[in-house]
Scaffold this active site. Sequence first.
Site, short mmCIF file in Angstrom:
data_model
loop_
_atom_site.label_atom_id
_atom_site.label_comp_id
_atom_site.label_asym_id
_atom_site.label_seq_id
_atom_site.Cartn_x
_atom_site.Cartn_y
_atom_site.Cartn_z
N GLU A 109 38.54 20.87 6.80
CA GLU A 109 39.05 20.25 5.58
C GLU A 109 37.90 19.78 4.73
O GLU A 109 37.05 19.03 5.19
CB GLU A 109 39.91 19.03 5.95
N GLU B 35 43.71 25.07 -2.96
CA GLU B 35 42.53 24.50 -2.31
C GLU B 35 41.30 25.37 -2.58
O GLU B 35 40.73 26.00 -1.70
CB GLU B 35 42.80 24.34 -0.81
N HIS C 31 40.18 24.78 4.60
CA HIS C 31 41.16 24.16 3.72
C HIS C 31 40.50 23.14 2.81
O HIS C 31 39.31 22.85 2.95
CB HIS C 31 42.22 23.42 4.54
N HIS D 88 46.20 28.08 1.33
CA HIS D 88 46.79 27.23 0.30
C HIS D 88 46.05 27.48 -1.00
O HIS D 88 44.88 27.12 -1.14
CB HIS D 88 46.70 25.75 0.70
#
Length: 1189
Positions: free
Chosen positions: A1021, A842, A936, A839
């Site tokens: 994350e 990010e 991420h 992504h």
Amino acid sequence: MFGYGRSNFTWNGTLRELETSCPSFCGERVRPIMTATPISSGLEVLLTSLQNVCDIESTLHILNVLDELLSAGSDRRIYYMISKGGSEALLTALINNARCFSPNYAVLVPLLHLLAKVGLRDRRIGLKAEDAGAVLLVLTLLKQNSHHARRAAACLWVIQVFCSSVSTANLIGENHGLDVVYRLNSSFTTRHLNTIKAAIDALTALLSTKANVHVAVCKGYVAGLLRLYEDWHSKDAEHAAVAIRTALLRCLHQATNCSAARQALVSQGGISLLYQTTQSCLLTKGLESLVELSVQLMRKCLTETSLPLMSDQSVYSFPLPGRPDGCPHVDVGTDDSYEEDSDEEESEENQEADSKDKDYDDDLETDLNKLRSRPEPDRPKELLAQYSRLCPELTHDFQELDSGSEPEESLSSSSSDEESWLLNGSPCCRSRRDRRKSDTSSPERRPRCGSDTSISSPECLLGKLNASGERTPVVPHFEPCDFHSQSRVLSSSPMFWMKGRTAREYATSGEKEEGQDEEEEEKGEEAHHRTMVDRLLERHGTYVPHHDPKLYRAASALTKSIPGFSILAFPDFWGHLPPPGHEPMAPRKPKVQRQKVFEDVQRFLNPDDLINQVVFDLEETSPQCVSDRPDSLRFFSKFESGNLRKAIQVRRYEYDLILNADANCSQHTQWFYFEVSNMMANIPYRFNVINCEKTNSQFNYGMQPVLYSVREALDGRPHWVRTGSEICYFRNNFCPAQDRKGETFYTLTFTVTFKHNEDVCYLAYHYPYTYSALQSHLEALQRSVDPAKVFFQQQTLCDSLAGNPCPLVTITACPSSRGWRDIHQLRNRPYIVLTARVHPGESNASWVMKGTLEFLCSSEPVAQSLREAFVFKIIPMLNPDGVINGMHRCALNGKDLNRQWCKPDPVLSPTVYHTKGFLYYLNSIGRTPLVFCDYHGHSRKKNVFLYGCSVKETLWQSGSAVDTVGVKEDPGYRTIPKTLDRIAPAFSFNSCNYLVEKSRSATARVVVWREMGVLRCYTMESTYNGCDQGIYKGLQTGTRELEEMGVKFCHSLLSLRRDITALYSKKLINHIDLDHNVLDHNSYNCFEDDEPPCVEEIEYSTNIRLRLNAPELDSDIDGSTSSAEEEEEQHEEGHTGGNHDRSSNSESRQSSLKSRLFPYLIEQGSIEKLNMKRTTCNGVTVANGPHLT
Ligand SMILES: [Zn+2]
């Protein structure tokens, strides 16, 4: 307690005592049941009696007992009574008592009170009342008693609770109930406030249906309510009737759930009225509820405005292979897919709301077979052989260890000279010239996307050159303005210079083939440019580890972007060092959002005060849309990872910013990165990003955007720092330029006060990390490692859609000798596969990856032992094109690459296709990775955490009926998160979960776990904001903390060494104690927000459903009961003596009757005004006087 009637009956005993003292209640028939279960049957007896007794005395007795029973204790008694048919009994009693020729209000009023209290808690009260025929009966009672305050109030409360059912509310509306109730609303008075409030509340309840709102709009009631509010606001100087004013606002809220009503409110000057009343309310304490409701009402009713764009489609489009017309993929109207596309880490609001009431989540996979099944590979085995080249460590013979000579091939970039790197290309990249040739030779395979380099810029440059009169100025001292985006210093491409200089020649002599002399000139320019950069660095250079501006520039010259970026953003070029110290989360200024909303409302009220001038437009072909206002800020975003589509100066120090959608699509705006200049120091500038899409944001919870100042960097402080005050995020009134009706955006607003005049600054959503930064970083790393110890190899996994190489890095320890034992050890090391940045928005993932890469290449003993234990395969940027073109979510095919893992398309999702192919290959040679982790960033949560996959936990959490005791599962997937929880300060074990969701079945984590059988398969994350636990609690993360996380992740891998011994000594997994330590943490499905509801309302949604407030209604009724005697007296007085002027003529009889109730009638003037507006508004007039049927 009621205490109604003459007997004033109260009861403090038990039902059994009641039975003895009042045997008439309890017939023989039911006595045996009572003995068995006294309470329940006692209640049933009371209810039966209530429906059957006829005399007033008995009825009052029963009502008193019931009331006493129900007012003691909790609501549970009422619910119990409802379950025993209490509502029906009360309705029957009501009908029995009201249908007689002259109803006795001594019974009816308490009956109505009790019915309201019980009905309020009975969801089906409306339908029950309809069935019993009580709805119109109560309406008739109301009409007959509109002159009697207490009776009217009792009817109004009952009507209010009946309206909980749409059909009942409509039934009352169809029978003119709306008019009856509306006319009971009164202008300012000090008497009968309870009844007036009951009338407003009943009207609010009636307006919960579309049909009734339609009637109300047609009859001009919105305007009437506004005038009433104005009247009460201006006359209630003592603030004694705040409850009524609040009720009026709530009523307006309810009415304005339809667009016609909102238009009516706006056209009647409602916004201005609400704005002014609110400003005066702000001066008084205790009027919070009024201010809050008014602010929401204003926002809700402001007219939706389309974004000032021709199209929502991204400015950047890229012709996709396989689409002969070269048309970009258009995804307008793919709202559904967007929902699905929601983050691996984030679920959409609806889903959350839906799942909140449930015990478990529908999204969890409950089918054990599906959880256990291993799908067939998506491609034939023959295709896997090509990936053997990506495991050079398995074939490398390490001859250099013997000879002591330099390592071969790629390890030999001893030409540690960025010029030669630029000219010859890095080991993994073709040179720019080679690429240019291949581009032209096969245009259909590799669409050219960098060829129109700086179409716009040369003119500007030329202008500058002409003005200064010299082409090669010596730069003795640099000022920030030298690094303005239009400045030559930041050009990445030598072509830029040449084009600039020869632009005029092109113009006069037409087409000119690129030839030999150009190449030479190019070299000359290049040399000149290098000199300038050298001087610059000499004078101002700072030491940023593993960063070299010249390497960066060289790398960026090879980077292919859709618009053909030719200018570097200064921070990427110059480098970033984390600032000393920590940056705490920004405290939220109380009521900041309210203040912003007021400012936004002023735009609507005073449009002439606005400047509304576009000062930057990405689509403009001129170099920069320079405003004619000399004090306007200048914006720029045409550089790698830049994202700003349009900037509009709204007021002198306020700018609306519009972000560019992801290339080839029309959504996913979140990431921003742009340059701003021409500022004045110490002035607060307000910036509003007006087309955000997410429903909430960490910007509401202490997060700040980041800023980089060129001035500061030149002064030795090259830091991205958190910046901005008065930050908040809320729904706005802008809607997409086309289609997608009813959808509006969110505003992120923040205020920046710049430190220096005439500085050049950069603002970003988060610390930028470009593709060129990765390339130059890898190059710097390669140069930094000791080739005798570290086997570091960069290869190209594949090219991205736009032709940018996607690097794959191998890191492991060189064997200590070429002996069989050492080579054998190397070739049997378990694999660890790490990926990041699928992504593009990010960027935090890249900083974590940077920490991992640098650590693994370092000389730290832990790093050395990790290299000796494992082979690391790292793909640090799975989506280069997205990163380069400033996208947030997707790849150039307009798709979220982390939803393509099931069957990745080799042409449209090459990086995912080949990563998966490489994993298949490892599988096929028996080297399934020990760990797979995809890095991420998370925009709505704090801390750093892992998502993993566990069959057992998914089954537990889903409430599946499968008996999990028999399910065998290796709990080894918990080792890494547990270790991280101990050693990584930013890491939060409690935020981790191991659930397999259906909606995430195509993500890397789930596919690699399921198809490759990787037990330790994770998504990591990292927050964009900061931590709410541990030593970093209350601090925002900086790049230092992100990099540290990358290091700690490596550290945690050490904990696997014991497991490895177990695994690789062929011990069976079944022997591992399955439940050991597994149950100590309950894995919640915590994909939703951690955050509490925001202190200020974010949504100004158009369909707020006002809930009936039980305590409020109860206290209204009780208030009425306690003052019952007093009102009774007043009524008597009015009836007999008449304290108001009474007229004998019949025409004014009604108003005189009413005037006893509502002493101050609506002034005649204002009625006329209202009538006039009604007729002009919709041509429907309202008959005077209540309709009596
Ligand atoms: Zn992500």
